[in-house]
Design an enzyme around this catalytic site. Structure first.
Site, PDB file in Angstrom:
ATOM      1  CB  SER A  44       9.826   3.637   5.417  1.00 45.61           C
ATOM      2  OG  SER A  44      10.959   4.421   5.125  1.00 45.61           O
ATOM      3  CG  HIS A  85       2.827  -8.940  -0.064  1.00 47.36           C
ATOM      4  ND1 HIS A  85       1.909 -10.088   0.393  1.00 47.36           N
ATOM      5  CD2 HIS A  85       2.224  -7.868   0.794  1.00 47.36           C
ATOM      6  CE1 HIS A  85       1.459  -9.639   1.550  1.00 47.36           C
ATOM      7  NE2 HIS A  85       1.577  -8.272   1.733  1.00 47.36           N
ATOM      8  CG  ASP A 132      -2.107  -1.009   1.097  1.00 43.17           C
ATOM      9  OD1 ASP A 132      -1.787  -1.842   0.204  1.00 43.17           O
ATOM     10  OD2 ASP A 132      -2.758  -0.931   2.264  1.00 43.17           O
TER      11      ASP A 132
END
Length: 282
Positions: free
Chosen positions: A246, A145, A89
């Site tokens: 981050s 991922h 995300d």
């Protein structure tokens, strides 16, 4: 507006960054459901934290919330073979063509891939390729991922600072990503194309867990910095997590382009189409 930016920069950068990051790391690990609940309530006063898709709703610590898993099906992964999906995300930052071996963290603020990757790494595979910067805010899902079926062949850990990586800091601190703690994951797609995934730490976020190495890379890490490995992943499979939020920078060689709708400022989710092989007409 300029005064507000000055204040933001002062409060998030002109402080003992590494000391505060260490302190936050220790605080977040305190196992107390009540303290975690109170901390999350305070956190929500400053962010748009949404835990509705979290696998668990009660957390033993703040770290437990930061690194939360999602309920099955919360993210849909684009499984097209010619598409690299977003590893996380994020809000899309600077992105586009690599100019020779130079990229940009913000308008007018270039840095070289060599400075980012470190002196031990050869960046020639990504010359004139594409890059995309993905910024995770503190409220976002913090796991990342595999963007495609791939094998991680080498990890380089580079010690550094913990500057904030928000847009205000990126416009003021030259070569910021090259100053911060980071890791370079040299990865190869099943078709043989190399890609690089570069997680960059920030203030309060200097801890990176890579499952395939069973290591926690952080500001006080004293182990080897060159970490050969051979870890295979299927598209969408979890690779690791940040402990707060981050930035991840993805590099691909020539032959790729940004997917439609991907541009600076776009908010995306893990699994969304990010980069794709160029069409023959491109």
């Amino acid at each position: 507006m300029l005064q507000q930016e000055d204040l933001n920069f002062l409060l998030t950068n002109r402080i003992p960054r590494i000391a505060l990051t260490r302190l936050m790391g220790k605080f977040s690990q305190i196992r107390s459901p009540l303290l975690a609940k109170m901390s999350i309530a305070v956190w929500r006063l400053f962010t748009d934290l949404d835990l509705s898709d979290a696998k668990k709703q009660r957390f033993d610590s703040l770290h437990d919330c930061f690194t939360r898993e999602l309920v099955p099906g919360a993210r849909k992964v684009d499984m097209r073979e010619d598409v690299l999906s977003s590893p996380c995300d994020a809000i899309v930052g600077a992105c586009g063509r690599v100019e020779g071996r130079q990229v940009f963290q913000a308008k007018g603020f270039p840095y070289s891939m060599q400075d980012l990757f470190g002196p031990s790494q050869d960046t020639s595979a990504f010359q004139d390729g594409m890059f995309i910067t993905l910024r995770l805010t503190s409220a976002m899902y913090h796991r990342f991922h595999a963007p495609q079926d791939c094998t991680v062949e080498h990890v380089t850990h580079i010690a550094g600072d913990t500057w904030n990586v928000n847009p205000i800091a990126l416009k003021r601190v030259e070569r910021l990503f090259c100053r911060n703690e980071r890791a370079v994951l040299r990865t190869r797609l099943k078709g043989g194309e190399p890609i690089a995934i570069v997680p960059v730490a920030a203030i309060l976020v200097a801890s990176l867990r890579l499952h395939f190495l069973d290591l926690l890379l952080h500001v006080d890490y004293q182990g080897a910095n060159e970490l050969p490995c051979q870890a295979s992943f299927k598209k969408g499979e979890e690779m690791g997590w940040f402990q707060h939020g981050s930035t991840i920078i993805v590099f691909v060689p020539k032959g790729f382009e940004l997917c439609p709708g991907i541009s600076t400022g776009t908010q995306i989710r893990m699994g969304q189409a990010l980069l794709q092989h160029q069409s023959p007409q491109a």
